[in-house]
Write a protein that holds these residues in place. Structure first.
Motif, mmCIF file in Angstrom:
data_model
loop_
_atom_site.group_PDB
_atom_site.id
_atom_site.type_symbol
_atom_site.label_atom_id
_atom_site.label_comp_id
_atom_site.label_asym_id
_atom_site.label_seq_id
_atom_site.Cartn_x
_atom_site.Cartn_y
_atom_site.Cartn_z
ATOM 1 N N SER A 123 36.726 42.756 39.013
ATOM 2 C CA SER A 123 37.378 42.563 37.709
ATOM 3 C C SER A 123 38.886 42.814 37.755
ATOM 4 N N MET A 124 39.430 43.141 38.926
ATOM 5 C CA MET A 124 40.888 43.295 39.007
ATOM 6 C C MET A 124 41.553 41.936 39.211
ATOM 7 N N PRO A 125 42.514 41.590 38.334
ATOM 8 C CA PRO A 125 43.164 40.274 38.466
ATOM 9 C C PRO A 125 44.191 40.273 39.588
ATOM 10 N N HIS A 143 44.458 51.910 36.493
ATOM 11 C CA HIS A 143 44.299 52.905 37.558
ATOM 12 C C HIS A 143 44.840 54.275 37.173
ATOM 13 N N PHE A 150 47.940 39.469 41.232
ATOM 14 C CA PHE A 150 49.322 39.431 40.725
ATOM 15 C C PHE A 150 50.120 38.532 41.652
ATOM 16 N N LEU A 174 44.303 56.062 42.872
ATOM 17 C CA LEU A 174 44.813 55.490 44.126
ATOM 18 C C LEU A 174 45.878 56.367 44.779
ATOM 19 N N ILE A 193 55.285 50.872 46.264
ATOM 20 C CA ILE A 193 54.116 51.550 45.672
ATOM 21 C C ILE A 193 53.420 52.396 46.738
ATOM 22 N N VAL A 252 45.887 43.069 45.728
ATOM 23 C CA VAL A 252 46.811 42.652 44.660
ATOM 24 C C VAL A 252 47.028 41.134 44.685
ATOM 25 N N LEU A 281 40.228 41.585 42.951
ATOM 26 C CA LEU A 281 38.978 42.132 43.509
ATOM 27 C C LEU A 281 38.051 42.418 42.331
ATOM 28 N N TYR A 333 52.522 48.120 36.004
ATOM 29 C CA TYR A 333 51.503 47.087 36.219
ATOM 30 C C TYR A 333 50.104 47.626 36.513
ATOM 31 N N LEU A 380 47.531 50.974 33.647
ATOM 32 C CA LEU A 380 46.655 50.642 32.518
ATOM 33 C C LEU A 380 45.200 50.611 32.960
ATOM 34 N N PRO A 409 39.285 51.432 33.681
ATOM 35 C CA PRO A 409 38.407 50.582 34.500
ATOM 36 C C PRO A 409 38.631 50.652 36.020
ATOM 37 N N LYS A 422 32.304 53.157 43.116
ATOM 38 C CA LYS A 422 32.183 52.486 44.404
ATOM 39 C C LYS A 422 32.074 53.485 45.566
#
Ligand code: HEC
Length: 121
Positions: free
Chosen positions: A94-96, A43, A98, A73, A111, A88, A92, A38, A41, A56, A64
């Motif tokens: 452009s991060m969608p 990170h 889940f 990460l 994780i 998550v 945040l 997940y 793609l 991205p 940042k």
């Protein structure tokens, strides 16, 4: 017999210990798998689309923090479960986000266990 009892207690405690270790290993391996499915793609390592120097998520973190923390990460030692859950679940920039039905809280804990097992000090 006394010796017999002590031996079996020792044997059992070694066995329980190994079970606990085995569970940790499974959790870490599970966390890595979920992350690869997940999260990498965005990170992961490698080039981004359209000539971007990084993917991205990796790139956004690089920009940042201006290189103060590793952009991947899993190499950071400051990423804890609270941060991961907040980002998550809410997304945040452009991060969608889940949902629990995609990635469960226990997946997120796995994780972070994987991050902790590979993070740089
Ligand atoms: C569509 C791309 C994308 C996906 C998929 C994605 N992320 Fe992100 N993630 C980003 C971007 C971009 C940022 C930086 C947001 C910002 O500008 O602050 C980010 C930021 C983060 C941060 C905050 C880091 C910080 O210090 O600010 C965490 C934690 C995070 N992502 C975890 C995850 C996890 C875990 C997954 C998989 C469940 C995931 N992300 C999936 C793009 C993504």
């Amino acid at each position: 017999m006394r010796i017999g009892r002590i031996t079996s207690i020792l044997f059992l405690s070694v066995w329980f210990n190994q079970m606990a270790w085995g569970q940790d290993d499974n959790r870490i391996a599970h966390g890595k798998r979920v992350f690869e499915r997940y999260c990498t793609l965005c990170h992961g390592e490698g080039l981004g689309a359209d000539g971007a120097p990084m993917l991205p998520g990796t790139h956004a973190i690089y920009i940042k923090y201006r290189g103060e923390v590793p952009p991947l990460l899993q190499h950071r030692s400051d990423v804890n479960i609270e941060l991961v859950k907040t980002v998550v679940r809410n997304g945040l920039a452009s991060m969608p986000p889940f949902r629990q039905t995609e990635v469960t809280d226990s997946d997120l804990e796995a994780i972070v266990a994987w991050f902790d097992s590979v993070a740089d000090e």
